[in-house]
Design a protein around this motif. Structure first.
Motif, PDB file in Angstrom:
ATOM      1  N   VAL A   8       0.894  -1.182   0.083  1.00  0.00           N
ATOM      2  CA  VAL A   8      -0.008   0.015   0.057  1.00  0.00           C
ATOM      3  C   VAL A   8       0.993   1.211  -0.020  1.00  0.00           C
ATOM      4  N   TYR A   9       1.798   1.341   0.849  1.00  0.00           N
ATOM      5  CA  TYR A   9       2.912   2.464   0.899  1.00  0.00           C
ATOM      6  C   TYR A   9       3.511   2.553  -0.430  1.00  0.00           C
ATOM      7  N   ASN A  10       4.030   1.568  -1.055  1.00  0.00           N
ATOM      8  CA  ASN A  10       4.556   1.649  -2.479  1.00  0.00           C
ATOM      9  C   ASN A  10       3.613   2.468  -3.419  1.00  0.00           C
ATOM     10  N   LEU A  11       2.277   1.850  -3.633  1.00  0.00           N
ATOM     11  CA  LEU A  11       1.315   2.722  -4.229  1.00  0.00           C
ATOM     12  C   LEU A  11       1.243   4.144  -4.088  1.00  0.00           C
ATOM     13  N   LEU A  12       1.264   4.472  -2.652  1.00  0.00           N
ATOM     14  CA  LEU A  12       1.166   5.786  -2.413  1.00  0.00           C
ATOM     15  C   LEU A  12       2.427   6.479  -2.795  1.00  0.00           C
ATOM     16  N   SER A  13       3.577   5.895  -2.966  1.00  0.00           N
ATOM     17  CA  SER A  13       4.813   6.384  -3.360  1.00  0.00           C
ATOM     18  C   SER A  13       4.830   6.377  -4.944  1.00  0.00           C
ATOM     19  N   ASN A  14       3.949   6.075  -5.749  1.00  0.00           N
ATOM     20  CA  ASN A  14       4.078   5.954  -6.955  1.00  0.00           C
ATOM     21  C   ASN A  14       3.538   7.112  -7.722  1.00  0.00           C
ATOM     22  N   VAL A  15       4.068   7.931  -8.619  1.00  0.00           N
ATOM     23  CA  VAL A  15       3.666   9.021  -9.396  1.00  0.00           C
ATOM     24  C   VAL A  15       2.428   8.631 -10.228  1.00  0.00           C
ATOM     25  N   SER A  16       2.704   7.586 -10.848  1.00  0.00           N
ATOM     26  CA  SER A  16       1.812   7.290 -11.970  1.00  0.00           C
ATOM     27  C   SER A  16       0.496   6.855 -11.274  1.00  0.00           C
ATOM     28  N   PHE A  17       0.533   6.157 -10.093  1.00  0.00           N
ATOM     29  CA  PHE A  17      -0.685   5.604  -9.423  1.00  0.00           C
ATOM     30  C   PHE A  17      -1.477   6.974  -8.886  1.00  0.00           C
ATOM     31  N   ASN A 129       1.110  26.101  -9.577  1.00  0.00           N
ATOM     32  CA  ASN A 129       1.361  26.659 -10.948  1.00  0.00           C
ATOM     33  C   ASN A 129       2.630  26.774 -11.187  1.00  0.00           C
ATOM     34  N   ASN A 130       3.737  26.903  -9.986  1.00  0.00           N
ATOM     35  CA  ASN A 130       5.080  27.062 -10.607  1.00  0.00           C
ATOM     36  C   ASN A 130       5.967  26.087 -10.827  1.00  0.00           C
ATOM     37  N   THR A 131       5.223  24.827 -11.066  1.00  0.00           N
ATOM     38  CA  THR A 131       5.844  23.624 -11.815  1.00  0.00           C
ATOM     39  C   THR A 131       5.671  23.148 -13.079  1.00  0.00           C
ATOM     40  N   ILE A 132       6.577  22.183 -13.565  1.00  0.00           N
ATOM     41  CA  ILE A 132       6.217  21.765 -14.718  1.00  0.00           C
ATOM     42  C   ILE A 132       6.271  20.236 -14.914  1.00  0.00           C
ATOM     43  N   THR A 133       5.397  19.438 -15.586  1.00  0.00           N
ATOM     44  CA  THR A 133       5.593  18.070 -15.473  1.00  0.00           C
ATOM     45  C   THR A 133       5.766  17.469 -16.908  1.00  0.00           C
ATOM     46  N   HIS A 134       6.656  16.922 -17.083  1.00  0.00           N
ATOM     47  CA  HIS A 134       7.022  16.302 -18.547  1.00  0.00           C
ATOM     48  C   HIS A 134       6.628  14.754 -18.310  1.00  0.00           C
ATOM     49  N   THR A 135       5.853  14.047 -19.382  1.00  0.00           N
ATOM     50  CA  THR A 135       5.828  12.889 -19.254  1.00  0.00           C
ATOM     51  C   THR A 135       6.069  12.111 -20.884  1.00  0.00           C
ATOM     52  N   THR A 136       6.153  11.035 -20.998  1.00  0.00           N
ATOM     53  CA  THR A 136       6.380  10.275 -22.147  1.00  0.00           C
ATOM     54  C   THR A 136       5.558   8.951 -22.170  1.00  0.00           C
ATOM     55  N   GLY A 156      10.740   5.898 -22.318  1.00  0.00           N
ATOM     56  CA  GLY A 156       9.349   5.617 -22.331  1.00  0.00           C
ATOM     57  C   GLY A 156       8.664   5.322 -21.093  1.00  0.00           C
ATOM     58  N   ASN A 157       7.290   5.783 -21.038  1.00  0.00           N
ATOM     59  CA  ASN A 157       6.367   5.669 -19.736  1.00  0.00           C
ATOM     60  C   ASN A 157       7.043   6.128 -18.574  1.00  0.00           C
ATOM     61  N   SER A 158       7.504   7.361 -18.573  1.00  0.00           N
ATOM     62  CA  SER A 158       8.037   8.045 -17.251  1.00  0.00           C
ATOM     63  C   SER A 158       7.629   9.395 -17.403  1.00  0.00           C
ATOM     64  N   SER A 159       7.718   9.996 -16.326  1.00  0.00           N
ATOM     65  CA  SER A 159       7.402  11.236 -15.772  1.00  0.00           C
ATOM     66  C   SER A 159       8.660  12.035 -14.896  1.00  0.00           C
ATOM     67  N   LEU A 160       8.587  13.496 -15.179  1.00  0.00           N
ATOM     68  CA  LEU A 160       9.333  14.174 -14.320  1.00  0.00           C
ATOM     69  C   LEU A 160       8.858  15.378 -13.958  1.00  0.00           C
ATOM     70  N   ARG A 172      18.081  22.081  -6.210  1.00  0.00           N
ATOM     71  CA  ARG A 172      17.469  21.714  -7.616  1.00  0.00           C
ATOM     72  C   ARG A 172      16.733  20.543  -7.497  1.00  0.00           C
ATOM     73  N   ASP A 173      15.473  20.544  -7.033  1.00  0.00           N
ATOM     74  CA  ASP A 173      14.762  19.312  -6.621  1.00  0.00           C
ATOM     75  C   ASP A 173      14.052  19.052  -7.878  1.00  0.00           C
ATOM     76  N   VAL A 174      14.117  17.487  -8.212  1.00  0.00           N
ATOM     77  CA  VAL A 174      13.262  17.024  -9.358  1.00  0.00           C
ATOM     78  C   VAL A 174      12.700  15.801  -9.040  1.00  0.00           C
ATOM     79  N   TRP A 175      11.470  15.193  -9.342  1.00  0.00           N
ATOM     80  CA  TRP A 175      10.921  13.887  -9.114  1.00  0.00           C
ATOM     81  C   TRP A 175      10.896  13.222 -10.335  1.00  0.00           C
ATOM     82  N   LEU A 176      11.372  11.923 -10.102  1.00  0.00           N
ATOM     83  CA  LEU A 176      11.464  10.866 -11.268  1.00  0.00           C
ATOM     84  C   LEU A 176      10.424   9.715 -10.895  1.00  0.00           C
ATOM     85  N   GLU A 177       9.539   9.647 -11.854  1.00  0.00           N
ATOM     86  CA  GLU A 177       9.004   8.195 -11.901  1.00  0.00           C
ATOM     87  C   GLU A 177       9.241   7.380 -13.335  1.00  0.00           C
TER      88      GLU A 177
END
Length: 344
Positions: A8-17, A129-136, A156-160, A172-177
């Motif tokens: 359950v914790y892993n799902l909550l930590s999953n950006v795509s979920f 609004n001060n952030t940008i999300t990139h997905t593939t 492929g199938n990633s987000s930043l 300079r913080d970024v979050w990757l899935e």
């Protein structure tokens, strides 16, 4: 507990979920419904994780507010639901054990909500609004230039996720899935660059080139040049590990274990040049790449083939050529029917 707390914790930590919960699409519905069908236990885990995540409006609720009394009330409510029925009089002597069980339940749920607080910070950040999300999409790659001039190539199938701008001296913080190759620009003020892979694991650098793969409960970091420091910090341990070029570190989320070994970085980073290199790569690993990066369903008729080792290379930007190259390397017939690949 009705399901494994770590799942359950892993799902909550999953950006795509979490993206799926907030912004479901036909494609993500198919993916997560298919994922649940693979294991009956997953349906209950998804149900619990959705209930927890949906109880907080990440867009409007700041991390500070989530820390307040209401979240601990939810913890207490969860504990009350897990408590056993009162013991008969003849068993009052075991009251100490009941308290101990309640304490363990409290600690498990507290761990989940601590993680949720951290993730709420990420999602408050993500919906700002001060952030940008990139997905593939599956099979797509994308080049991204960050506000500091650093370069990222998303697989492929990633987000930043990152800020639109960083102030001088700001981390300079970024979050990757998913997977990405980073070429980080070195700034004179020794301004840190941090890639957040999970709520308790991140990659800290100044200026360097490295690859991060963050999928399916594992994070792999491969360093091509420069120096990085890996930070593991949670309720049970705190660890810092420095990497040298030519090393790979793998972090298993559930076990909270770090392992380091020497590798050829090109094997793990060749995808950014539209090539996949197989060097003593198991078919099990290749199956994972085809499913997570390209969105294919891979069926292997002879399960003993999963441990077969593969050598060679193939283009990564043309799935049909990739599968033909894999067929030659394996020496086994590969059938393609839509999104289903069968290896005989």
């Amino acid at each position: 507990m009705k399901s494994d707390i770590h799942s359950v914790y892993n799902l909550l930590s999953n950006v795509s979920f979490l993206d799926w919960i907030k912004n479901p699409t036909e494609e993500t519905d198919r993916f997560w419904e298919g994922w649940q069908e693979e294991d009956p236990k997953r349906k209950q885990q998804v149900k619990q994780a959705k209930a927890l995540a949906s109880s907080i409006d990440f867009k409007k609720t700041s991390p500070e507010d989530i820390r307040k009394e209401l979240i601990f009330k939810r913890i207490q409510n969860s504990i009350n639901e897990e408590k056993e029925e009162p013991a008969p009089n003849s068993f009052r002597a075991h009251n100490t054990q009941v308290k101990s069980d309640s304490s363990r339940i409290w600690m498990k749920w507290a761990a989940v909500f601590i993680g949720l607080i951290v993730m709420s910070g990420i999602y408050y950040f993500a919906f700002n609004n001060n952030t940008i999300t990139h997905t593939t999409a599956f099979g797509e790659t994308r080049n991204v230039t960050l506000p500091d001039g650093s370069e990222v190539k998303l697989n492929g199938n990633s987000s930043l996720i990152h800020s639109k701008a960083w102030e001088s001296g700001e981390v300079r913080d970024v979050w990757l899935e998913g997977e990405a190759y980073f070429t980080v620009k070195h700034l004179g003020a020794q301004q840190k660059f941090v890639v957040h892979a999970t709520s308790d694991f991140n990659v800290e650098v100044i200026g360097t080139e490295f690859n991060v793969l963050n999928r399916e409960g594992k994070t792999k970091v491969v360093l091509s040049s420069g120096k990085v420091i890996l930070n593991l910090q949670n309720e049970t341990k705190e660890e810092r590990l420095q990497m040298a070029p030519g090393e790979m570190v793998e972090y298993i989320h559930d076990d909270q274990v770090l392992t380091k070994k020497e590798v050829d970085p090109m094997v793990y980073t060749s995808w950014r040049n539209n090539r996949l290199i197989f060097d003593d790569t198991s078919l099990l690993e290749i199956k994972s790449i085809l499913e997570s990066t390209y969105g294919l369903t891979v069926k292997i008729e002879d399960k003993s083939l999963l441990e077969k080792r593969v050598y060679g290379s193939a283009p990564s930007n043309d799935i049909s050529l990739l599968l033909k190259g894999l067929e030659r390397s394996l020496g086994n017939q590969i059938l393609i029917e839509g999104k289903i690949v069968t290896i005989k």
